[in-house]
Design an enzyme around this catalytic site. Sequence first.
Site, mmCIF file in Angstrom:
data_model
loop_
_atom_site.group_PDB
_atom_site.id
_atom_site.type_symbol
_atom_site.label_atom_id
_atom_site.label_comp_id
_atom_site.label_asym_id
_atom_site.label_seq_id
_atom_site.Cartn_x
_atom_site.Cartn_y
_atom_site.Cartn_z
ATOM 1 N N ASP A 1 0.802 -1.224 0.000
ATOM 2 C CA ASP A 1 0.000 0.000 0.000
ATOM 3 C C ASP A 1 0.830 1.268 0.000
ATOM 4 O OD1 ASP A 1 -2.557 -1.200 -0.050
ATOM 5 O OD2 ASP A 1 -2.355 -1.719 2.067
ATOM 6 N N ASP B 1 -5.976 -4.705 -6.119
ATOM 7 C CA ASP B 1 -5.729 -3.344 -5.636
ATOM 8 C C ASP B 1 -4.283 -2.911 -5.904
ATOM 9 O OD1 ASP B 1 -7.462 -5.096 -4.206
ATOM 10 O OD2 ASP B 1 -7.720 -3.661 -2.582
HETATM 11 N N1 GLY Z 1 -7.180 -1.783 -0.796
HETATM 12 C C1 GLY Z 1 -8.177 -2.175 0.082
HETATM 13 C C2 GLY Z 1 -9.553 -1.874 -0.387
HETATM 14 O O1 GLY Z 1 -9.790 -1.469 -1.506
HETATM 15 O O2 GLY Z 1 -10.456 -2.047 0.414
#
Ligand code: GLY
Length: 418
Positions: free
Chosen positions: A143, A201
């Site tokens: 992230d 993601d």
């Molecule tokens: N990256 C985590 C979500 O989209 O909830």
Amino acid sequence: MKKTLPLCTVLLFLWTSCTKPEKEAIWFNKAIDVAAYQLEATAEELANSSLLPRSIWTGYNMDFLVRQMEQEPTCFQDSLWPNPPQEKIGQRRLCNIYDWTSGFFPGSLWYAYELTKDEKLKTLAIHYTNLLNPLRYYKDNHDIGFMINCSYGNALRLAPNDTIQSLIVEAAENLCSRFNERIGCIRSWDFGHWNYPVIIDNMMNLELLFKASKLTQKSKYADIAQQHARTTMKNHFRPDYTSYHVVSYNDDGTVESQGTHQGQNDASAWARGQAWAVYGYTVCYHETHDLDFLNEALHIADMIMQRVQTNDSIPYWDYDAPASPETPRDASAAAVTASAFLALSTQSSDGQKYFKYAESILKNLSEKEYLAAKGTNQGYILKHSVGSLPHGSEIDTPLNYADYYYLEALKRYLDMQK
Ligand code: GLY
């Protein structure tokens, strides 16, 4: 609070309103006005804290969850997070800088500053961005791309300096330390039962790598981004271009499993995952001009338009969730989609249909059903998103990333009117 739109915006919409119905200008200006008010009020309220706004605490009802999942209650096993104490429900949920969403609030302040030219918002954007400075050493998950690119990435555009550049390169280096050559992907998570989990993601973290390559003139960051995108293209997508949420790899690069963590079931199309996918491949094409990436983005975009059948194009939290009045919408998925579609519309000869779709999402998100009234919604801009329903977490609530991508899309929309 002083809230005036910059002259260019006002002129633009005076012009626009001569050529289009006047309400075109009204919804846009109202959206910016609400956003700037909400963000500034929240930022000032939290200015002496090291925490950032993330969402609003919600609880869950087990019967409702079972209806949404359309499975036995045993499907939750240990996945449910504890219901928050009653007194917390409805309160603002804050996070520290190591939360995956920490870059979105500073990023929203940057977009609000860009849209209004209000210097107060710039000062607040700098303050909240600087809180994230320790993240230059962070390597604990993928992230880092979201966290740094949305905060410092926007700071670099709007208030550039050498320190920001070196921080972005450091963060990109840390993200690359999670890349496995044999597998061809950046590892997403270090928790869970998977051998080497990669989530859709993760496509969103590649923009940081492309940026680092441009800043350093070294191709290694962009090369890793492209390898990740190619491996993901191969293993994350079904024949209908919907995406699995989680693909895990064996050490030799073969696929261990394809499934979900936040979606309704392993075979379902989790709404935000589809939005991350179209956004990610649109960025990859923009940065590389590789037609494989464009075609992937276009296929995903067409799938989204075909699969989202709600009356306002704001999807249910999972495309395969029951189409019922109680099923929560996910405004965050809609905002990410709108932003991606606006970018994609400029890259495709058939772009007008993506532009129109994005425009209709933005107009619908700017209606009172989704757009907060000033001074409400715990300072967030949009209502009605879903964090992770299978965990009972953040169901039908504002999310800081819904706000971020809504503002980004509004900015793109404004630029395209010019
Ligand atoms: N990256 C985590 C979500 O989209 O909830």
